[in-house]
Design a protein around this motif. Sequence first.
Motif, short mmCIF file in Angstrom:
data_model
loop_
_atom_site.label_atom_id
_atom_site.label_comp_id
_atom_site.label_asym_id
_atom_site.label_seq_id
_atom_site.Cartn_x
_atom_site.Cartn_y
_atom_site.Cartn_z
N UNK A 217 3.86 11.13 3.12
CA UNK A 217 4.83 10.79 1.93
C UNK A 217 6.24 10.84 2.44
N UNK A 218 6.61 11.80 3.19
CA UNK A 218 7.83 12.04 3.66
C UNK A 218 8.57 10.81 4.33
N UNK A 219 7.73 10.13 4.83
CA UNK A 219 8.12 8.73 5.40
C UNK A 219 8.29 7.69 4.44
N UNK A 220 8.30 7.84 3.12
CA UNK A 220 8.49 6.73 2.09
C UNK A 220 9.42 6.02 2.25
N UNK A 221 9.37 4.64 2.33
CA UNK A 221 10.47 3.93 2.20
C UNK A 221 9.71 2.41 2.06
N UNK A 222 10.49 1.26 1.40
CA UNK A 222 9.81 0.06 1.18
C UNK A 222 9.63 -0.38 2.74
N UNK B 196 0.58 -1.08 0.09
CA UNK B 196 -0.05 0.03 -0.13
C UNK B 196 0.97 1.10 0.08
N UNK B 197 0.47 2.37 -0.72
CA UNK B 197 0.90 3.55 -0.64
C UNK B 197 0.78 4.34 0.61
N UNK C 99 7.74 6.87 12.23
CA UNK C 99 6.59 6.81 11.24
C UNK C 99 5.22 6.10 11.90
N UNK C 100 5.22 5.25 12.64
CA UNK C 100 3.90 4.73 13.41
C UNK C 100 3.56 5.49 14.37
N UNK C 101 4.55 6.27 15.10
CA UNK C 101 4.00 7.31 16.04
C UNK C 101 3.42 8.46 15.48
N UNK C 102 4.03 8.82 14.34
CA UNK C 102 3.26 10.10 13.55
C UNK C 102 1.91 9.78 12.93
N UNK C 103 1.78 8.51 12.37
CA UNK C 103 0.60 7.95 11.84
C UNK C 103 -0.35 7.75 12.80
#
Length: 398
Positions: free
Chosen positions: A61-66, A54-55, A138-142
């Motif tokens: 988007x600034x956290x984009x990585x595989x 999932x995108x 990333x999870x904390x921000x999400x």
Amino acid sequence: MSTYLNSLGLISPLGIGHAATMAALLAGQHGLTPAPSTLIDRPTMIGAVTAQLPKLPPQWAQFHSRNNQLLYAASQQIDAEIRAAITRFGAARVAIILGSSTSGVAESEAAMAALARGEAAPENYSYLRQEMADPARFLAELYQIQGPAYVISTACSSSGRAFMAARRLLQMNLVDVVICGGVDSLCQLTLNGFAALASISATQCQPFHAKRDGINIGEAAALMLMSREPGPVQLIGCGASSDAHHISAPHPQGHGAVAAMRAALNDAALAAKHIDYLNLHGTATPLNDAMESLAVHDVFAGYLPPSSSTKSLTGHTLGAAGAIEAAFCWLLLQPALNPLQQLPAPLNDNGCDDGFDPALPKLNWAQAGQRYPLHTAMSNSFAFGGNNVSLILQRVPT
């Protein structure tokens, strides 16, 4: 104080979610494919996640990585449970503890290659994505979580350590819920690093076999909600050690592995005979498998639990290995998910003991299609530097 593993989201080379994972595990269907030349210049098999990831939502988007995409795919499977916990206990009483060893290294590899060609770095690239704490950030921000959020990186024991740290936060009453687990993604760094150590196999890895010649590298993510609220599976024992025998080789007699398994049994107040399944670290390297065979015989003298290594199915998912293999135990222990109470059988040449290394102490290999009384499982994770973890999970009676 009891700690429970209430829910699970996972993605691996075996598929996404509970049903796909269980079907592949019990059928012995591996998720290994030949590695592309863009990752490594020699033949090997890798455990790549082939499902479309999932995108990330546009605002993240600034956290984009595989790596973060894998993590996001796992989190979305338990999204409702995560949000319910935040609503019930408050954002400051929810923590995030993960294990990882790659973070966003693959994106940095692509960016450096582009710059070397005189091109611009890919859009949205940030070197911050390769920092080890990035998945937790990333999870904390999400989820706008305000409790402790960090990543443990101790190579292949990383996410096993994350479970131990999560349990400790609950025992200290610092939080009420911990999102714990692990994530790692394929990249050139790890593949070529293990190749430099002469530790990768050109074919599907064969743990504990006479012709074993190294590992396959894989990628995966597994997330669990750990709390004091009763759930289907309880984390009843944790053990760790650090023998520091060698930077990459385990102690040949398995002293650190023995210490970790015994510490987990002592923590759980269980005798060795109470372990119904042992998920071995089982990397298929000559030294690791020899050490672990000796260690299991030392700890389980007089009783050998049904055992297997699942790395021949997924590859070695490094920082995610402890979490993904604990997740397999979580699934296997539940009658609703495993009604025939079966276990994943080890890779074998012909369905009998002939393929296993006769020089190693013989283990009690789980047999495909056989029914087992499954109440308690131990999962081992052993890492570089002699950093070892054993976890014990137990089914909660209904």
